[in-house]
Write an enzyme that holds these catalytic residues in place. Structure first.
Site, PDB file in Angstrom:
ATOM      1  N   GLY A  70       0.793  -1.224   0.000  1.00  0.00           N
ATOM      2  CA  GLY A  70       0.000   0.000   0.000  1.00  0.00           C
ATOM      3  C   GLY A  70       0.823   1.271   0.000  1.00  0.00           C
ATOM      4  O   GLY A  70       0.298   2.348  -0.272  1.00  0.00           O
ATOM      5  N   SER A  71       2.102   1.165   0.279  1.00  0.00           N
ATOM      6  CA  SER A  71       2.972   2.336   0.379  1.00  0.00           C
ATOM      7  C   SER A  71       3.501   2.745  -0.993  1.00  0.00           C
ATOM      8  O   SER A  71       4.220   1.971  -1.630  1.00  0.00           O
ATOM      9  CB  SER A  71       4.145   2.026   1.309  1.00  0.00           C
ATOM     10  N   PRO A  72       3.198   3.971  -1.461  1.00  0.00           N
ATOM     11  CA  PRO A  72       3.776   4.437  -2.730  1.00  0.00           C
ATOM     12  C   PRO A  72       5.307   4.425  -2.739  1.00  0.00           C
ATOM     13  O   PRO A  72       5.900   4.013  -3.745  1.00  0.00           O
ATOM     14  CB  PRO A  72       3.197   5.849  -2.887  1.00  0.00           C
ATOM     15  N   ARG A  86       6.406   0.931  -3.492  1.00  0.00           N
ATOM     16  CA  ARG A  86       6.172   0.552  -4.890  1.00  0.00           C
ATOM     17  C   ARG A  86       7.145   1.242  -5.838  1.00  0.00           C
ATOM     18  O   ARG A  86       7.525   0.676  -6.860  1.00  0.00           O
ATOM     19  CB  ARG A  86       4.722   0.832  -5.277  1.00  0.00           C
TER      20      ARG A  86
END
Length: 220
Positions: free
Chosen positions: A11-13, A16
């Site tokens: 969920g963490s940009p 990613r």
């Protein structure tokens, strides 16, 4: 090459963005999920790696590095066969750095202002000012793309990964309309055509998208 381990959560940009960079470089790595929702980032074993208890964290055969921007520039500098993702040329690198500073100082905070409220404070009523701020980010990114296909020139760089990781979640709060942001919309489509996009970013967004949809947010 030593063993690479990446600590993070899909969920963490920032996480990613690092996965996108590692896939672009063709690197093999172990991915260890740190569940922020259950407080795994606050456990003593993780705090030994990163006392700031944030993700991502990279372990390169015992060398520990935090912050996605530092990690991505390090990975390219160490492992890339060429320097296109983070150029050695001072002027080209300065342009990438300028865009990175804009991402870390403006793009990411515009996203966090919305997601922190909706996800962590469980408040789905988003003030219009926060959406307007995101729209301003879109406008400025569109300007960056005025004369090039990518955010820091004609070549793909790590700043494209950082901004992509943020915007691919934010589009579910505010669409990137081609009538308003033609260059930015085109850039987004180009990024989605990267051969590693779906595995590194697209599929990892599924849980976040479901969470956004479950919140039934509205702009007030």
């Amino acid at each position: 090459m030593g063993k690479l381990t990446l600590y993070g959560i899909d969920g963490s940009p920032p996480v990613r963005s690092v996965i996108l960079t590692m896939r672009a470089l063709g690197l093999d790595f172990e991915y260890k999920v740190v569940n922020l929702l259950t407080g795994e980032h606050l456990q003593p074993e993780f705090l030994k790696l990163n006392p700031l208890h944030t993700v991502p964290v990279l372990d390169d055969d015992g060398f520990i590095l935090c912050d996605s921007h530092a990690i991505n520039s390090y990975l390219v500098s160490k492992f890339s066969r060429d320097d296109s993702l983070y150029p050695r040329d001072l002027q080209k690198r300065a342009l990438v750095d300028q865009r990175l500073f804009y991402e870390s100082g403006t793009v990411a905070p515009a996203g966090v202002a919305i997601t922190h409220q909706v996800f962590w404070q469980n408040n789905p009523e988003i003030p219009k000012a926060k959406i307007d701020n995101l729209a301003e980010v879109y406008k400025n990114l569109n300007l960056f793309l005025k004369s090039s296909d990518f955010l820091a020139g004609d070549n793909l760089t790590i700043v494209d990964f950082h901004v992509l990781a943020v915007l691919s979640g934010m589009v579910h709060f505010l669409e990137i309309e081609s009538s308003k942001y033609l260059r930015l919309a085109g850039w987004m489509q180009r990024m989605k055509r990267l051969p590693y996009y779906e595995e590194a970013n697209g599929a990892r967004l599924a849980q976040i998208i479901q969470l956004i949809q479950s919140k039934d947010f509205k702009i007030v």
